[in-house]
Design an enzyme around this catalytic site. Sequence first.
Site, mmCIF file in Angstrom:
data_model
loop_
_atom_site.group_PDB
_atom_site.id
_atom_site.type_symbol
_atom_site.label_atom_id
_atom_site.label_comp_id
_atom_site.label_asym_id
_atom_site.label_seq_id
_atom_site.Cartn_x
_atom_site.Cartn_y
_atom_site.Cartn_z
ATOM 1 N N GLU A 265 45.741 33.101 43.082
ATOM 2 C CA GLU A 265 45.108 34.318 42.573
ATOM 3 C C GLU A 265 44.307 33.900 41.353
ATOM 4 O OE1 GLU A 265 45.232 37.324 39.621
ATOM 5 O OE2 GLU A 265 47.292 37.424 40.377
ATOM 6 N N CYS A 302 44.778 40.466 35.113
ATOM 7 C CA CYS A 302 43.876 40.132 36.207
ATOM 8 C C CYS A 302 43.277 41.381 36.839
ATOM 9 C CB CYS A 302 44.600 39.294 37.254
ATOM 10 S SG CYS A 302 46.240 39.904 37.667
#
Length: 525
Positions: A265, A302
């Site tokens: 990720e 994020c």
Amino acid sequence: MKITGEMLIGASAVRGADAALHAFDLVNNADLEPAFGGGGAKEVARACELADAAFDPYRAAPLETRAQFLEAIADNIIALGDTLIDRACAESALPKARIEGERARTVGQLRLFASLVREGRWIAATLDSAQPERKPLPRSDLRLQKIPVGPVAVFGASNFPLAFSVAGGDTASAFAAGCPVVVKSHPAHLGTSELVGRAIQKAVADSGLPEGVFSLVVGDGNAIGEALVAHPAIMAVGFTGSRCGGLALVDIAAKRAVPIPVFAEMSSVNPVFALPGALTSKGDTLASAYIDSVTLGVGQFCTNPGLVFALEDSDLDDFIDHAVAALEKKQTQTMLTADIAKAYASGIEQRDASGAQRVASGNAGKVSSGARPALYRVSAEQFLATPSLADEIFGPTSVIVVCRDEDEMIAAARHLEGQLTATLLMEADDVDLARRLMPVLERRAGRILANGFPTGVEVSYAMVHGGPYPATSDSRSTSVGAMAIERFLRPVCYQDIPATLLPEALADDNPLSLWRLRDGELGPN
């Protein structure tokens, strides 16, 4: 529990001799004791060899043993008490309430995966009965289950010292799948990592599992992580971090003699589409919530909303005015590490140089390694002509993109890279425009929200925390939620295998009481 500065290689505590490392207290501008002994290829090899030896016994252990192991880790983390909380706060500059919440999330996802293990649905047990009389050719007895892929390498993240670290979602889902784990500690969280690592190590021993089910390695620079991904015993990788770091691991894994999957990720700007009806009815409220989301945790999420798209009109002007007023009240705050603060400052300099109009800045402040919030405004035409405006800046900043009409908004949406999230702020009279946006957003995001902001990620069965490249290196799964277990499983078909050799999950009498797909019928059969 005392922090010793040692790595945990299986059941042993080992002091590396390759480097001396310290975690750093940014608030007090001081090294944190003790010094950690960094290891290298020798320690990685030992951890991976132990993991390889542990794989078959661990995956063969009863599901209840595996579930209780996950619960024991959770209990041991709670038992660390304020020792863990205080160390995590010192190493991350995050407030106590945030760390306590993150501990609860870490423990909660361990217990979620324990529940998932007991349920057994993830095994995907499937039975197709033999049809010996079928013409022109008989059909064999075919049975399928999913098995763990093998030892997994996990990299601790900078922004979540607990929930995306040593006992975070990657580790929990790999353990649930039946995979041993070798964790590479994040250099900013050395003490926190050791404390949690010892909680896992104790759970391994108390559960009677092979020592190689878990190891924790520490090292200076990139070499130890590269050696871990390159080791032939490692069969998959879980990573949360920068695009540069994630792609480096993907490249190493792809060039191995036996390539392996990397679930990285990496980066996302999480676009928000503020539609006209929403801005008309509640623009001031949305503006305040937007800025709160941008600056939450000093923007070090994020899922930080780095872009907002809206149609040019007076309601947008009011929205921007309220957003400016809200952001100017925000303070400069300490970031997670000095390197992250430097990267943020560099990104802001580049954005200022791009021609984007800075419409607001937070209070300057004088904190160490601080990030001053910043808000920008650009036209959609400028956005489409300046690729860097779509780049992630990790920190408390965002860009409002002003679109002349709906077609330009759709064009801007199509211009976006893959994202973790996309958000629609809308009212009933925005449905037609939202309907036009939906197929575009489905192709670009792993999670689509309405009338909220994406900085909260629920740990649940339906959550997807993933998305098309470059949000992740593999858009087919998630790093948060129950489906994360799928990353560390692969299917095996058993054809005409004698009953005495069949796995329990596929035995005729269903001793595990699983829900199975038998001859196309799903049930406890």
